[in-house]
Design an enzyme around this catalytic site. Sequence first.
Site, PDB file in Angstrom:
ATOM      1  N   GLU A  23       0.933  -1.173  -0.075  1.00 28.55           N
ATOM      2  CA  GLU A  23      -0.116   0.029  -0.132  1.00 28.55           C
ATOM      3  C   GLU A  23       0.991   1.396  -0.058  1.00 28.55           C
ATOM      4  O   GLU A  23       0.543   2.290  -0.682  1.00 28.55           O
ATOM      5  CB  GLU A  23      -0.950  -0.041   1.218  1.00 28.55           C
TER       6      GLU A  23
ATOM      7  N   HIS B 143       1.549   2.224  -3.596  1.00 28.20           N
ATOM      8  CA  HIS B 143       0.648   3.057  -4.001  1.00 28.20           C
ATOM      9  C   HIS B 143       0.600   4.174  -3.660  1.00 28.20           C
ATOM     10  O   HIS B 143       0.529   5.360  -4.411  1.00 28.20           O
ATOM     11  CB  HIS B 143      -0.883   2.424  -3.778  1.00 28.20           C
TER      12      HIS B 143
END
Length: 673
Positions: A462, A465
């Site tokens: 994550e 991202h």
Amino acid sequence: MTNPLLSRWDTPFQLPPFADISDDDFAPAFDAAMDEARANIATIADNPAAPTFANTIEALELAEESLSRVLSVFYNLAGADSTEKREELQRDFSPKLAAYSSEISMNEALFRRVETLWQKRDDLDLTDEQARVLMLHRRGFVRAGAQLQGAARDRLKEVLERLAVLGTQFSQNLLADERDWFMELGPDDLDGLPDFLLDAAKGAATEKGVEGHVITLSRSLITPFLQFSTRRDLRQKAYEAFVARGANGGESDNRAIAAETLALRQERAELLGYRDFASYKLETEMAKTPEAVRDLLMQVWEPAKAAANRDAEILADMMHADGINGGLEAWDWRYYSEKRRKAEHDLDEAEIKPYLQLDRMIEAAFDSANRLFGLEFTPLDVPLYHEDARAWEVTRGGKHVAVFIGDYFARGSKRSGAWCSAMRSQRKLGGDVRPIVVNVCNFTKGDPALLSFDDARTLFHEFGHALHQMLSDVTYESVSGTSVAQDFVELPSQLYEHWLEVPEVLQKFATHAETGAPMPADLLKRMLAAGTYDMGFSTVEYVASALVDLEFHNGAAPADPMAKQAEVLEGIGMPHAIRMRHATPQFAHVFSGDGYSSAYYSYMWSEVMDADAFDAFDAFEDAGGAFDPEMAKRLETHILSAGGSRDPEELYTAFRGRMPGVKALLKGRGLIP
Ligand SMILES: [Zn+2]
């Protein structure tokens, strides 16, 4: 009183004023922002001046500013901290948003302006980014049917409505089959089952209102049951029920739905001027064509199949040693594979966990970003939407880059899984707008909070991202950060996972919660090796599903999807004891809506790229290795800062000097030496 969602945010970094926002503010703010967006669109469409890039495309880019501000706050809260009220609002907003977006794509005056610009694009003196933004806007209109007239337009609408109904029906049938079936286990049926599974099976029994233990078709019960139960007859019974979901005859049977869905997708593609649905779907992807997808999948398929066949022989020998004759079956694979794993790679989660403290893993993710990109992270004391959420200011060379929010702990109000979203995306149009990026995870709380290795990988994923959002450096929001093709969007996230596995990172940050000692070298080695266990099996079950999905949408739609599935599997020589990860009547990725239809391959496509991309750092071993500054610079310039401002193939080629090859992936999965 003014609505805090609509007023100016005089907060640090213009963060949403969470403390002032109440749930009652969302509906009126949503309506007002929607009206404003509609008025802006009407002004653009009805502008008497001839269309220019500024008065049409740039105006469109800014038309929904208030709406996206309201929605980005709302959807963050609805996902990370939901309440009944927020769920109700969500149900209320989604049909309104769907109606709004179809209204825009069917606005003929607006499309005419965009089309006029498109026709004379070569005379407009556009930058590369502007040319791409124009292409993307126009393509969005065309793909939604803006060019269709009369009967064709009406038919497309009917087809889309029917597809939506079928998609919902497909999921509900699957749920019904999963809900109805269960297998009661008597005292003699529990042999081999570990405590955690016994507990879960007891919980399931209580839920079903029966005594003792029960296995349902939930993956979290069935998979460990197939791994651990010594009872071959019960494994077979459970396995057969699992793969029969959606194919049990009667009202909940999904096979006719699959056939009708494929036929309607074919019709949709033809109405829009495409040869078939795969060509329509892949046009916007990095892969671009069904041939490119098949080519990649087949390069992975052959070595994966060979590895799986080698493993099957070993497992069959183990089974014969148990006194069971005949061939290895699908319900035997996980059981013997688990036995083999225990013998060859025994790894105790409890041994690893004390070394993986959440705060140290956050530091590790930050430190790697510092060494690669020079980013610095300073804790911020600002009001957020939940007491567990934390914020940092991200700077480089003293200059503000972004605000990063980490919301790591599981709670009842949070949906499951992990994700990255932007409460504000980077752009330069209308001012230098810097992003506010959120990572949401579902880790277990503790003092200190400890992670599994999978959790730590999720944290890095994550955060990858988040870097894609934070380092974004484009003019237009529609191509900012993670606004890229679906088969490209997982590249930064999956790539970043590799830095967690760099031994020097774990040696520094994986320290024991009580003693502070670094993780022993032997444990570290075993932990990293366990990641590639049984990859032949998982690659085969995945690639088989991806190939069937592709062939369903490539060429004329099959009248009998089950026959087509059998034909594809026969053609590739599917190993006997492995089935598709998702057979057609259960393939929700493909049939519960079209998110992953003819795009199930994209997980593997991204993995090919991330393995190949990290290999480029490995190749720099002599220079800076995993933290080589020149490679980091190329990664930022060509991928992390570029968003969707250029074609993904161009971006990757600029970064790597060529398109990705499968070798690094095969090596990473342990499928070739
Ligand atoms: Zn992801």
